[in-house]
Write a protein that holds these residues in place. Structure first.
Motif, PDB file in Angstrom:
ATOM      1  N   GLY A 106       0.570  -1.216  -0.034  1.00 21.22           N
ATOM      2  CA  GLY A 106      -0.086  -0.182   0.212  1.00 21.22           C
ATOM      3  C   GLY A 106       0.805   1.359  -0.075  1.00 21.22           C
ATOM      4  N   GLY A 107       1.966   0.976  -0.201  1.00 16.63           N
ATOM      5  CA  GLY A 107       3.002   2.429  -0.431  1.00 16.63           C
ATOM      6  C   GLY A 107       3.152   3.300   0.763  1.00 16.63           C
ATOM      7  N   GLY A 108       2.882   2.585   2.262  1.00 14.82           N
ATOM      8  CA  GLY A 108       2.744   3.671   3.144  1.00 14.82           C
ATOM      9  C   GLY A 108       3.859   3.090   4.330  1.00 14.82           C
ATOM     10  N   PRO A 109       3.657   3.586   5.428  1.00 13.84           N
ATOM     11  CA  PRO A 109       4.662   3.138   6.488  1.00 13.84           C
ATOM     12  C   PRO A 109       4.336   1.678   7.082  1.00 13.84           C
ATOM     13  CG  PRO A 109       3.187   4.624   7.469  1.00 13.84           C
ATOM     14  CD  PRO A 109       2.830   4.893   6.031  1.00 13.84           C
ATOM     15  N   GLY A 110       4.960   1.523   8.340  1.00 14.62           N
ATOM     16  CA  GLY A 110       4.837   0.117   8.957  1.00 14.62           C
ATOM     17  C   GLY A 110       4.959  -1.005   7.794  1.00 14.62           C
ATOM     18  N   GLY A 116       4.456   0.641  -4.869  1.00 19.95           N
ATOM     19  CA  GLY A 116       3.760   1.191  -3.741  1.00 19.95           C
ATOM     20  C   GLY A 116       2.318   1.717  -4.387  1.00 19.95           C
ATOM     21  N   ILE A 117       1.170   1.236  -3.681  1.00 17.40           N
ATOM     22  CA  ILE A 117       0.028   1.955  -4.342  1.00 17.40           C
ATOM     23  C   ILE A 117      -0.594   2.812  -3.161  1.00 17.40           C
ATOM     24  CG2 ILE A 117      -2.251   1.292  -5.467  1.00 17.40           C
ATOM     25  CD1 ILE A 117       0.198   0.493  -6.932  1.00 17.40           C
ATOM     26  N   ASN A 118      -0.495   3.843  -2.852  1.00  9.58           N
ATOM     27  CA  ASN A 118      -0.479   4.784  -1.699  1.00  9.58           C
ATOM     28  C   ASN A 118      -1.727   5.333  -1.915  1.00  9.58           C
ATOM     29  OD1 ASN A 118       0.345   7.492  -0.204  1.00  9.58           O
ATOM     30  ND2 ASN A 118       0.566   5.613   0.761  1.00  9.58           N
ATOM     31  N   ILE A 119      -2.471   5.699  -0.612  1.00  8.40           N
ATOM     32  CA  ILE A 119      -3.812   6.235  -0.688  1.00  8.40           C
ATOM     33  C   ILE A 119      -3.439   7.609  -0.147  1.00  8.40           C
ATOM     34  CG2 ILE A 119      -4.384   5.497   1.735  1.00  8.40           C
ATOM     35  CD1 ILE A 119      -6.919   6.153  -1.012  1.00  8.40           C
ATOM     36  N   ARG A 120      -4.057   8.591  -0.702  1.00  7.13           N
ATOM     37  CA  ARG A 120      -3.666   9.989  -0.230  1.00  7.13           C
ATOM     38  C   ARG A 120      -4.603  10.549   1.054  1.00  7.13           C
ATOM     39  NH1 ARG A 120      -5.373  12.930  -4.967  1.00  7.13           N
ATOM     40  NH2 ARG A 120      -3.880  11.601  -6.133  1.00  7.13           N
ATOM     41  N   LEU A 121      -3.583  10.588   2.096  1.00  8.28           N
ATOM     42  CA  LEU A 121      -4.255  10.847   3.536  1.00  8.28           C
ATOM     43  C   LEU A 121      -3.483  12.271   3.898  1.00  8.28           C
ATOM     44  CD1 LEU A 121      -4.774   7.309   4.970  1.00  8.28           C
ATOM     45  CD2 LEU A 121      -6.604   8.729   3.834  1.00  8.28           C
TER      46      LEU A 121
END
Length: 337
Positions: free
Chosen positions: A109-113, A129-134
């Motif tokens: 998901g392209g984020g941390p952790g 990384g398929i990130n969600i814009r938050l």
């Protein structure tokens, strides 16, 4: 605007601008026609913005993955809150590295952790990384900047790309997002809306996270008849890196892929099955065959026209389109597991 009201001269003009030798030209023309219908339909501004942003995001994502379509990929789900010294993080990083060593690519998901652990373990050249814009969560980017990263506005487009492109899935303990992704994937496989693939729920030794969920599913949903026992065969709970890698690679030890040709399900294999093995499969899985037998077949005309795995041996069956947990077990048997 109805389909009949589309300005014919407009469609003809667009047709002339689309190369007649373009692969799948008929589908491209239908896409243009649908876009014209939407544009002239008088939809609310928000509806048009959703359609426009969805198409733009998917177009970008398809282009990102397109050069790597023939490379096996594994998607890793897990919490953005997992810290780098926690057992789940270390396992995710090591699992990703093991798959990269075997020529696989890793999608997260392209984020941390856990997501960062997967990308870091695979190495930026082997990671998506398929990130969600938050507003409160920044994407993970390797220092060399080679990670194939895309940011999505919508969760549904993000989840589509996390699932559509991969051949296996690994879920580490996580929160609502991880549970959402894991259960959506299970639902898609249970209903035949996604290709069957290994789904491994990884619990570090003594963690008990997925074991507790498994207990709930068996004591509540299965006991009440809300799911079938075969549905619970769509996932495996494992506790080590070695078991996880073996589960995924073992699934593909002889099985390659599947395709529907009319009412027949075609399973493409790496090695052919002899008659005695076919007899065993027909005996054990007669309950999921609507008529006839499982049999070896040559490539279909459609597969030949598409040059779709024509070099591989294959078997065919009239599958009941319902018992996907049993079909998963059939694939295990094909791979002698």
């Amino acid at each position: 605007m109805s389909r009949a009201e589309l300005p014919k001269h407009g469609i003809d003009g667009l047709e002339s601008r689309i190369d007649r030798d373009l692969p799948n030209r008929d589908l491209a023309l239908k896409l243009v026609e649908e876009a014209l219908l939407i544009a002239g339909s008088g939809l609310a501004k928000l509806d048009l913005k959703i359609v426009n942003a969805t198409l733009a995001e998917l177009n970008h994502a398809f282009a990102l993955f397109s050069p790597y379509r023939d490379t096996r990929k594994v998607t890793i789900f897990g919490s953005a809150r997992t810290l780098s010294d926690e057992p789940s993080y270390l396992m995710a990083k090591n699992v990703a590295g093991k798959f990269a060593d075997q020529g696989w690519m890793v999608v997260t998901g392209g984020g941390p952790g856990i997501m960062a652990a997967g990308m870091s373990g695979a190495g930026s050249r082997n990671a998506f990384g398929i990130n969600i814009r938050l507003p409160f969560e920044a994407p993970f980017v390797e220092p060399d900047g080679e990670t194939k990263l895309i940011e999505m506005k919508y969760f549904f487009t993000r989840k589509l790309m996390l699932m559509k492109e991969s051949d296996a899935f690994i879920s580490f303990p996580g929160g609502l997002g991880t549970l959402d992704e894991t259960f959506e994937l299970l639902t898609l496989m249970q209903t035949g809306k996604a290709q069957l693939a290994p789904l491994v729920l990884v619990d570090p030794a003594g963690f008990g996270y997925w074991d507790a969920l498994d207990h709930f599913l068996k004591s509540q949903t299965l006991a009440r008849g809300l799911v079938s026992e075969e549905d619970l065969g769509l996932y495996r709970i494992l506790h080590s890196i070695e078991e996880t890698v073996d589960e995924v690679t073992g699934f593909y030890s002889n099985y390659d892929s599947l395709r529907w040709i009319g009412s027949r399900l075609i399973l493409r294999l790496k090695e052919p099955l002899d008659e005695s093995k076919l007899d065993e499969l027909n005996s054990e899985f007669s309950d999921i065959i609507t008529s006839g037998r499982i049999r070896a077949v040559p490539p279909s005309p459609q597969e030949i026209a598409d040059q779709d795995r024509v070099e591989l041996p294959r078997i065919s069956l009239l599958f009941n389109r319902r018992s996907y947990g049993r079909l998963r077990l059939l694939i295990d048997r094909i791979s002698a597991r």
